[in-house]
Design a protein around this motif. Structure first.
Motif, PDB file in Angstrom:
ATOM      1  N   PHE A   1       2.991  -3.137   7.457  1.00 46.54           N
ATOM      2  CA  PHE A   1       1.589  -2.815   7.770  1.00 46.54           C
ATOM      3  C   PHE A   1       1.190  -3.441   9.108  1.00 46.54           C
ATOM      4  O   PHE A   1       0.645  -2.779   9.994  1.00 46.54           O
ATOM      5  CB  PHE A   1       0.693  -3.316   6.631  1.00 46.54           C
TER       6      PHE A   1
ATOM      7  N   GLU B   1      -4.687   0.087   0.199  1.00 47.46           N
ATOM      8  CA  GLU B   1      -4.726  -0.661   1.466  1.00 47.46           C
ATOM      9  C   GLU B   1      -5.594  -1.912   1.389  1.00 47.46           C
ATOM     10  O   GLU B   1      -5.340  -2.891   2.083  1.00 47.46           O
ATOM     11  CB  GLU B   1      -5.204   0.241   2.608  1.00 47.46           C
TER      12      GLU B   1
ATOM     13  N   MET C   1       0.865  -1.181   0.000  1.00 47.81           N
ATOM     14  CA  MET C   1       0.000   0.000   0.000  1.00 47.81           C
ATOM     15  C   MET C   1       0.904   1.234   0.000  1.00 47.81           C
ATOM     16  O   MET C   1       2.121   1.124   0.187  1.00 47.81           O
ATOM     17  CB  MET C   1      -0.950   0.003   1.179  1.00 47.81           C
TER      18      MET C   1
ATOM     19  N   ILE D   1      -3.609   7.674   2.241  1.00 43.12           N
ATOM     20  CA  ILE D   1      -3.171   6.347   1.780  1.00 43.12           C
ATOM     21  C   ILE D   1      -4.018   5.848   0.611  1.00 43.12           C
ATOM     22  O   ILE D   1      -5.126   6.327   0.382  1.00 43.12           O
ATOM     23  CB  ILE D   1      -3.254   5.295   2.909  1.00 43.12           C
TER      24      ILE D   1
ATOM     25  N   VAL E   1      -6.818   3.841   9.188  1.00 39.42           N
ATOM     26  CA  VAL E   1      -7.157   2.944   8.067  1.00 39.42           C
ATOM     27  C   VAL E   1      -8.658   2.622   8.101  1.00 39.42           C
ATOM     28  O   VAL E   1      -9.340   2.634   7.069  1.00 39.42           O
ATOM     29  CB  VAL E   1      -6.313   1.643   8.114  1.00 39.42           C
TER      30      VAL E   1
END
Lengths: 120, 120
Positions: free
Chosen positions: B89, B60, B32, B57, B103
């Motif tokens: 991650f 993901e 990612m 980001i 996230v």
């Protein structure tokens, strides 16, 4: 992740009878749920989005982004649920990384499903 | 969460020129990205899904559920990106709960957007 084991001793539980509404789309929401027994239907504008089974979660979106419920949750069978508020949710995220990963996986799954519905 | 600060010293970076494809829908993906400079377009079947800006980001999903890329990512401007693989991650999820929450928020945001596109 075995949420049934993690929540087996929870005192924060609630029961619903088959057909009961647990929450409705557009409502404010400040708890999420873990299904301990029974099954829950998630609907959006009367379309079935998901069936939530024992060991699975629902209602997590409203906790993550503090916005209104994106779906309606109805008990499809008599249900025994554990609930967690924001404090408990944050405690789990801080102390149980596997819980965070599980929540991410659930969100990813819902997103993939939406993608398929939207773009085939 | 300030990802620009968190990744300021990262050595795992990569540059793309405006117009470059970063990854394509249906490809396998094992990293990612965090945008450090520039802007990235996410497209699904030629529809614009999202613009990813510095400190945000993308990519993901493929890390979370180990499935193929759900979208195509194209550099909209010259871009400087940090990348992270599954090990990094997982390390972040274990050591930086705020990263996990971030996230989750990104996924929640994408899900809400999809809901709106699907059900209005």
């Amino acid at each position: 992740m075995d949420l049934l084991a993690l929540f087996a001793d929870s005192h924060d539980t609630v029961d619903y009878k088959a057909g009961d509404s647990i929450f409705n789309e557009q409502q404010a929401g400040d708890v999420m749920y873990v299904v301990l027994q029974g099954m829950v239907e998630l609907r959006m504008q009367d379309k079935l989005l998901d069936l939530v089974k024992p060991g699975q979660i629902f209602g997590e979106l409203a906790l993550i982004d503090a916005m209104q419920r994106s779906a309606t949750a109805v008990a499809k069978q008599n249900c025994h649920l554990a609930w967690l508020d924001e404090d408990k949710f944050l405690e789990l995220v801080h102390e149980t990384p596997r819980f965070s990963l599980y929540v991410m996986k659930v969100l990813a799954q819902r997103l993939r499903k939406m993608n398929t519905l939207l773009y085939g």
